[in-house]
Design an enzyme around this catalytic site. Structure first.
Site, PDB file in Angstrom:
ATOM      1  N   LYS A 189       0.913  -1.121   0.120  1.00  0.00           N
ATOM      2  CA  LYS A 189      -0.193  -0.041  -0.056  1.00  0.00           C
ATOM      3  C   LYS A 189       0.811   1.288   0.064  1.00  0.00           C
ATOM      4  O   LYS A 189       0.638   2.212  -0.879  1.00  0.00           O
ATOM      5  CB  LYS A 189      -0.802  -0.098   1.334  1.00  0.00           C
ATOM      6  N   GLN A 235      -5.126  -1.643   9.282  1.00  0.00           N
ATOM      7  CA  GLN A 235      -5.028  -2.799   8.793  1.00  0.00           C
ATOM      8  C   GLN A 235      -5.523  -3.960   9.663  1.00  0.00           C
ATOM      9  O   GLN A 235      -5.149  -4.050  10.759  1.00  0.00           O
ATOM     10  CB  GLN A 235      -3.452  -3.161   8.640  1.00  0.00           C
ATOM     11  N   ASP A 293     -11.711   2.907   3.812  1.00  0.00           N
ATOM     12  CA  ASP A 293     -12.055   1.406   3.800  1.00  0.00           C
ATOM     13  C   ASP A 293     -13.547   1.304   3.404  1.00  0.00           C
ATOM     14  O   ASP A 293     -14.040   0.271   3.102  1.00  0.00           O
ATOM     15  CB  ASP A 293     -11.991   0.774   4.950  1.00  0.00           C
TER      16      ASP A 293
END
Ligand code: NAD
Length: 299
Positions: free
Chosen positions: A54, A98, A121
């Site tokens: 990422k 995460q 997200d």
């Protein structure tokens, strides 16, 4: 008949190229560089790899990548405080914690602490509500990537029957909402669904998001259907050598491709689209936080 392979890597590279151009336009027109903060708790090796990838792709897109690490034994309160600091930091436009986090932390509490406008997200209930209401908001990355692949493969989706196998908040439900928005007739299947095979056989678009290796068989696929395999399952692969593993999806790829008109492979299908959509969300969030029309960036 043998279906064509939907090359997710190629689609993702093209999407990231367009995001980079739009990010450069944002910088030159408004002097703003999007910032994406990723918080990792503990040292899970798979999460380490995801976070590293990422970071690399965020920088490649011309964005600022900020990484924060907390020890495995940090308290939930430590993590929530970190999220609050990032919520209030104007250099941070997107926040991603995460997952999975250690068991003593509530994933839902963390999701609900992230400001909906920075929730790249797309998992905050406010964003899930926007999606369900057909309104603008942050859309979860993997479902968004899957929907882009479907659109780019088929074009007009109106009236097609989409069958989604899996009803998680992370994948199944958002994909269903996105395809409903495209005027598909949507059926959602799950672990209690009766006649799963017959329902799958009626699908023009079949999306598998289950987590069971090769659940969807060749004779579950209607001739000419488009198959999107979101599943990622790691299996032992002694044929490759001692201790070796391989990734397979939720669809029996070699069987299904015989009936499908197009199909995503695993790996190399939906997976690569996830980070690209995370970057897209970061760009969209940056615009929303600065009252800039996203369309102004020439995307
Ligand atoms: P989940 O475990 O949260 O949900 C699985 C869903 O499958 C549930 O809704 C359940 O009802 C349904 N299900 C279980 N058994 C079933 C059965 N026998 N028949 C029909 N439905 C059944 O999983 P998830 O987070 O939605 O992930 C699904 C898959 O997608 C996993 O393999 C995961 O690794 C993968 N995934 C991939 C990406 C990516 O980047 N490509 C991202 C997220 C998840």
């Amino acid at each position: 008949m043998s279906g064509t392979i939907i090359d997710g890597k190629k689609h993702a590279i093209d999407l990231r190229r367009r995001i980079k151009i739009a990010t450069n336009n944002l910088k030159s027109k408004y002097g703003i560089t999007p910032g994406l903060a990723v918080v990792l708790v503990g040292n899970d090796p798979a999460s380490e790899i995801y976070v590293r990838n990422k970071g690399i792709q965020t920088k490649e897109a011309g964005m600022e990548s900020l990484e924060f690490r907390l020890a495995e034994d940090s308290s939930e309160d430590d993590l929530l405080k970190k999220v609050e600091v990032l919520n209030n930091d104007s250099a941070v436009n997107g926040i991603l914690v995460q997952f999975p986090v250690p068991k003593h932390m509530s994933q839902q509490k963390i999701i609900e602490t992230i400001l909906p406008l920075k929730d790249v997200d797309g998992l905050h209930p406010v964003n899930a509500g926007y999606l369900a209401s057909g309104l603008k908001g942050m859309v979860p990355c993997t479902p968004q990537g899957a929907a882009i692949l479907i659109k780019e493969t088929l074009g007009e989706l109106s009236g097609l029957h989409a069958v989604i196998v899996g009803r998680s908040n992370l994948v199944g439900k958002p994909i269903a909402q996105l395809l409903l928005k495209e005027n598909c007739t949507v059926t959602i299947c799950h672990s209690r669904t009766k006649d799963l095979k017959e329902t799958c056989l009626s699908a023009d678009i079949l999306v598998a998001a289950v987590g069971i290796p090769e659940l969807i068989k060749e004779d579950w696929v209607k001739p000419g259907a488009t198959i999107i395999d979101v599943g990622i399952n790691r299996l032992d692969a002694p044929e490759k050598g001692p201790g070796k593993t391989k990734l397979v999806g939720d669809v029996d790829y070699n069987g299904a491709i015989k009936n499908a008109s197009s199909i995503t492979p695993v790996p190399g299908g939906v997976g690569p689209m996830t980070i690209a959509c995370l970057l897209l969300n970061t760009l969209i969030a940056t615009c929303a936080q600065n009252n800039i029309e996203f369309s102004d960036l020439g995307f």
